[in-house]
Design a protein around this motif. Structure first.
Motif, PDB file in Angstrom:
ATOM      1  N   PHE A  66      14.527 -79.113 -35.209  1.00  0.00           N
ATOM      2  CA  PHE A  66      14.914 -79.547 -36.544  1.00  0.00           C
ATOM      3  C   PHE A  66      13.767 -79.307 -37.525  1.00  0.00           C
ATOM      4  CE2 PHE A  66      18.064 -82.770 -34.683  1.00  0.00           C
ATOM      5  CZ  PHE A  66      19.151 -81.969 -35.013  1.00  0.00           C
ATOM      6  N   PRO A  67      14.082 -78.980 -38.775  1.00  0.00           N
ATOM      7  CA  PRO A  67      13.021 -78.775 -39.777  1.00  0.00           C
ATOM      8  C   PRO A  67      12.384 -80.100 -40.182  1.00  0.00           C
ATOM      9  CG  PRO A  67      15.158 -78.682 -40.840  1.00  0.00           C
ATOM     10  CD  PRO A  67      15.425 -78.805 -39.355  1.00  0.00           C
ATOM     11  N   LYS A  68      11.183 -80.003 -40.718  1.00  0.00           N
ATOM     12  CA  LYS A  68      10.469 -81.181 -41.200  1.00  0.00           C
ATOM     13  C   LYS A  68      10.022 -80.962 -42.636  1.00  0.00           C
ATOM     14  CE  LYS A  68       8.682 -82.415 -36.615  1.00  0.00           C
ATOM     15  NZ  LYS A  68       7.451 -82.643 -35.799  1.00  0.00           N
ATOM     16  N   ILE A  69       9.908 -82.038 -43.367  1.00  0.00           N
ATOM     17  CA  ILE A  69       9.411 -81.973 -44.745  1.00  0.00           C
ATOM     18  C   ILE A  69       7.903 -81.750 -44.718  1.00  0.00           C
ATOM     19  CG2 ILE A  69       8.912 -83.417 -46.758  1.00  0.00           C
ATOM     20  CD1 ILE A  69      11.698 -84.543 -46.559  1.00  0.00           C
ATOM     21  N   SER A  70       7.451 -80.773 -45.509  1.00  0.00           N
ATOM     22  CA  SER A  70       6.012 -80.489 -45.579  1.00  0.00           C
ATOM     23  C   SER A  70       5.425 -80.793 -46.953  1.00  0.00           C
ATOM     24  CB  SER A  70       5.745 -79.019 -45.220  1.00  0.00           C
ATOM     25  OG  SER A  70       6.466 -78.142 -46.075  1.00  0.00           O
ATOM     26  N   HIS A  71       6.298 -80.958 -47.969  1.00  0.00           N
ATOM     27  CA  HIS A  71       5.837 -81.291 -49.319  1.00  0.00           C
ATOM     28  C   HIS A  71       6.710 -82.418 -49.880  1.00  0.00           C
ATOM     29  CE1 HIS A  71       3.191 -77.814 -49.429  1.00  0.00           C
ATOM     30  NE2 HIS A  71       4.200 -77.069 -49.010  1.00  0.00           N
ATOM     31  N   SER A  72       6.133 -83.183 -50.775  1.00  0.00           N
ATOM     32  CA  SER A  72       6.829 -84.375 -51.270  1.00  0.00           C
ATOM     33  C   SER A  72       8.011 -84.049 -52.175  1.00  0.00           C
ATOM     34  CB  SER A  72       5.844 -85.290 -52.015  1.00  0.00           C
ATOM     35  OG  SER A  72       5.312 -84.633 -53.156  1.00  0.00           O
ATOM     36  N   GLU A  73       8.082 -82.781 -52.670  1.00  0.00           N
ATOM     37  CA  GLU A  73       9.211 -82.393 -53.529  1.00  0.00           C
ATOM     38  C   GLU A  73      10.417 -81.937 -52.708  1.00  0.00           C
ATOM     39  OE1 GLU A  73       6.267 -80.912 -53.558  1.00  0.00           O
ATOM     40  OE2 GLU A  73       5.301 -81.235 -55.517  1.00  0.00           O
ATOM     41  N   GLU A  74      10.281 -81.899 -51.398  1.00  0.00           N
ATOM     42  CA  GLU A  74      11.329 -81.349 -50.554  1.00  0.00           C
ATOM     43  C   GLU A  74      12.329 -82.401 -50.095  1.00  0.00           C
ATOM     44  OE1 GLU A  74       8.793 -77.695 -48.477  1.00  0.00           O
ATOM     45  OE2 GLU A  74       9.104 -79.591 -47.397  1.00  0.00           O
ATOM     46  N   VAL A  75      13.510 -81.913 -49.758  1.00  0.00           N
ATOM     47  CA  VAL A  75      14.540 -82.736 -49.132  1.00  0.00           C
ATOM     48  C   VAL A  75      15.110 -81.957 -47.950  1.00  0.00           C
ATOM     49  CG1 VAL A  75      15.162 -83.888 -51.288  1.00  0.00           C
ATOM     50  CG2 VAL A  75      16.404 -81.826 -50.597  1.00  0.00           C
ATOM     51  N   ILE A  76      15.743 -82.658 -47.033  1.00  0.00           N
ATOM     52  CA  ILE A  76      16.444 -82.002 -45.925  1.00  0.00           C
ATOM     53  C   ILE A  76      17.929 -82.307 -46.068  1.00  0.00           C
ATOM     54  CG2 ILE A  76      16.767 -81.875 -43.425  1.00  0.00           C
ATOM     55  CD1 ILE A  76      13.835 -82.475 -43.069  1.00  0.00           C
ATOM     56  N   ILE A  77      18.734 -81.242 -46.030  1.00  0.00           N
ATOM     57  CA  ILE A  77      20.182 -81.347 -46.207  1.00  0.00           C
ATOM     58  C   ILE A  77      20.883 -81.168 -44.868  1.00  0.00           C
ATOM     59  CG2 ILE A  77      22.212 -80.387 -47.381  1.00  0.00           C
ATOM     60  CD1 ILE A  77      20.246 -79.255 -49.500  1.00  0.00           C
ATOM     61  N   ASP A  78      21.754 -82.105 -44.552  1.00  0.00           N
ATOM     62  CA  ASP A  78      22.682 -81.932 -43.429  1.00  0.00           C
ATOM     63  C   ASP A  78      23.819 -81.067 -43.968  1.00  0.00           C
ATOM     64  OD1 ASP A  78      24.043 -82.246 -41.016  1.00  0.00           O
ATOM     65  OD2 ASP A  78      25.062 -84.044 -41.703  1.00  0.00           O
ATOM     66  N   VAL A  79      23.892 -79.817 -43.525  1.00  0.00           N
ATOM     67  CA  VAL A  79      24.762 -78.817 -44.147  1.00  0.00           C
ATOM     68  C   VAL A  79      26.200 -78.951 -43.650  1.00  0.00           C
ATOM     69  CG1 VAL A  79      25.124 -76.369 -44.595  1.00  0.00           C
ATOM     70  CG2 VAL A  79      22.787 -77.249 -44.318  1.00  0.00           C
ATOM     71  N   ASN A  80      27.114 -79.154 -44.584  1.00  0.00           N
ATOM     72  CA  ASN A  80      28.543 -79.154 -44.264  1.00  0.00           C
ATOM     73  C   ASN A  80      29.152 -77.769 -44.435  1.00  0.00           C
ATOM     74  OD1 ASN A  80      28.652 -81.909 -43.683  1.00  0.00           O
ATOM     75  ND2 ASN A  80      29.005 -82.453 -45.826  1.00  0.00           N
ATOM     76  N   TYR A  81      28.824 -77.120 -45.557  1.00  0.00           N
ATOM     77  CA  TYR A  81      29.326 -75.781 -45.838  1.00  0.00           C
ATOM     78  C   TYR A  81      28.196 -74.928 -46.402  1.00  0.00           C
ATOM     79  CZ  TYR A  81      34.047 -77.731 -45.474  1.00  0.00           C
ATOM     80  OH  TYR A  81      35.187 -78.341 -45.021  1.00  0.00           O
ATOM     81  N   CYS A  82      28.233 -73.649 -46.054  1.00  0.00           N
ATOM     82  CA  CYS A  82      27.283 -72.686 -46.617  1.00  0.00           C
ATOM     83  C   CYS A  82      28.070 -71.466 -47.066  1.00  0.00           C
ATOM     84  CB  CYS A  82      26.236 -72.283 -45.577  1.00  0.00           C
ATOM     85  SG  CYS A  82      25.068 -71.029 -46.170  1.00  0.00           S
ATOM     86  N   ALA A  83      27.904 -71.085 -48.327  1.00  0.00           N
ATOM     87  CA  ALA A  83      28.557 -69.870 -48.815  1.00  0.00           C
ATOM     88  C   ALA A  83      27.799 -68.654 -48.296  1.00  0.00           C
ATOM     89  CB  ALA A  83      28.579 -69.865 -50.343  1.00  0.00           C
ATOM     90  N   LEU A  84      28.550 -67.628 -47.945  1.00  0.00           N
ATOM     91  CA  LEU A  84      27.956 -66.352 -47.575  1.00  0.00           C
ATOM     92  C   LEU A  84      28.194 -65.400 -48.733  1.00  0.00           C
ATOM     93  CD1 LEU A  84      26.497 -65.073 -45.133  1.00  0.00           C
ATOM     94  CD2 LEU A  84      28.711 -64.163 -44.414  1.00  0.00           C
ATOM     95  N   ASN A  85      27.125 -64.991 -49.393  1.00  0.00           N
ATOM     96  CA  ASN A  85      27.226 -64.201 -50.614  1.00  0.00           C
ATOM     97  C   ASN A  85      26.860 -62.740 -50.369  1.00  0.00           C
ATOM     98  OD1 ASN A  85      27.858 -66.155 -52.893  1.00  0.00           O
ATOM     99  ND2 ASN A  85      26.111 -67.188 -51.963  1.00  0.00           N
TER     100      ASN A  85
END
Length: 409
Positions: A66-85
């Motif tokens: 799992f990813p970890k936060i490395s900077h205080s401006e970051e967030v971690i999103i539990d992804v429900n949907y991802c668009a493929l562009n």
């Protein structure tokens, strides 16, 4: 006596073997339970991603930490949907203007919930559990169960908005809104010609021009089914691209609005050149490379020969100057690049995202995915885009991973 001794001996042998058998069963059960605990532990610290390890090859499903936060401006999103562009596909094929470093996890338009928030992000109003959409064009990484994003690329949305709709909003509608508002200065009853191409940003431009600015929209599509979708978005006229018929169709529609002789004189010749710069994408030797770019949405305001003006927008050959110098008949088409707006006009970039979300909440625009398909079908979805079969956004369901491929919505 001998019989009794034999029974006693048999009993002892059986009891010893039985003890060993029971011990064996215990060890098997213990090992199975231990393995299950290790598997559960692995699941609690690992996630699935779709990663590109070699250009022009399939994405591979892998398990990583799992990813970890490395900077205080970051967030971690539990992804429900991802668009493929289109940009994702071009980068995977190494057909974009820069080469992407490998390994590469595509996906930058994301909808989900926050599960971890950095200190500065928390102070800015982001909280665990917030429903969000993100435009993660700097980091990508959306084709994963969890994704790290900077708070400047994340917008909170109402719980009433469906994530599958929200993931279709930012990229296309922000680009179209900036182009029409900033370069077209569009107003009610303007005539707007949109080269939709295969969908995406072009369809969003039709939606915004017709339903936000109340303009009269003409739409040019890649095929008849695209033309139908253009009409569904609010265009009063839509047709497929046929070079010889295009000018006549535009001329007839203009005459219905009492606009005559629009292709005569110097301004008429210039108008034809403008149209060609938008329509040349259909004649490209590599049409997918031309049409799927994320920065090829242009807008030109053409003043007509005798009265009024027409706004030409949509997919175009960008950074193109006619006649090679500045004069009355020269023009330059520059594509709208959201990464550039984020860098140079960050407040405007954020406000544009807010506006698009508000338009949707008010029911003024109607984003519609071309298809929704499961995570394990991502390679079929990628090919679907590259073969230019999509008519709008292609969405990957990160939760229902086995969802049938090409599930139209």
């Amino acid at each position: 006596m001998l019989f009794l001794s034999s029974r006693q001996l048999f009993s002892r042998v059986f009891n010893n073997n039985n003890n060993r058998f029971i011990k064996y069963l215990y060890n098997v059960r213990l090992k199975t339970y231990s393995d299950k605990k290790e598997s559960d532990k692995e699941k609690s610290t690992k996630m699935e991603i779709a990663v590109l390890n070699k250009f022009s090859e399939s994405l591979e499903i892998e398990r990583v930490d799992f990813p970890k936060i490395s900077h205080s401006e970051e967030v971690i999103i539990d992804v429900n949907y991802c668009a493929l562009n289109g940009l994702d596909v071009l980068l995977c094929e190494n057909l974009y203007s820069y080469e992407q470093n490998l390994p590469f996890i595509p996906g930058y338009e994301i909808a989900g919930k926050l599960i971890e928030v950095g200190e500065k992000a928390g102070k800015a109003g982001y909280n665990v559990g917030d429903k969000v959409v993100a435009l993660n064009k700097k980091r990508f990484g959306g084709l994963a169960e969890r994704c790290v994003a900077e708070m400047s690329d994340v917008w909170k949305i109402s719980t009433s908005i469906k994530s599958v709709d929200a993931v279709c909003l930012l990229e296309n509608y922000m680009t179209a809104l900036i182009g029409l508002e900033q370069f077209g200065c569009i107003s009610e009853n303007d005539m707007v010609l949109v080269n939709v191409g295969i969908g995406g940003i072009g369809l969003s431009a039709v939606d915004i021009a017709a339903n936000i600015f109340k303009a009269k929209v003409l739409g040019v599509g890649f095929s008849e089914d695209r033309a139908d979708e253009i009409r569904n978005r609010g265009a009063f006229h839509a047709f497929t691209y046929k070079e010889k018929k295009l000018i006549n169709e535009i001329k007839n529609i203009a005459q219905e609005r009492d606009i005559k002789n629009i292709f005569e004189g110097d301004s008429g010749e210039n108008f034809k050149k403008v149209l060609n710069s938008f329509m040349n994408v259909y004649k490209s030797k590599t049409p997918s490379k031309s049409i799927l770019r994320d920065d090829n949405f242009g807008v030109v305001v053409q003043h007509l020969s005798y009265e009024g003006r027409i706004i030409i927008a949509g997919v175009a050959d960008v950074n193109l100057k006619i006649n090679g110098k500045e004069n009355d008949n020269a023009f330059v088409i520059t594509g709208v690049n959201l990464r550039d707006y984020k860098k140079r006009k960050h407040d405007f970039y954020r406000q544009t995202g807010d506006d698009v979300i508000s338009f949707f909440e008010e029911g003024l625009i109607k984003p519609k995915p071309s298809l929704v398909t499961g995570f394990y079908k991502v390679n079929e979805a990628k090919k679907f885009i590259y073969d230019m079969k999509a008519c709008g956004k292609v969405v990957i369901d990160m939760k229902n991973k086995e969802a049938e491929n090409m599930q139209a919505r």
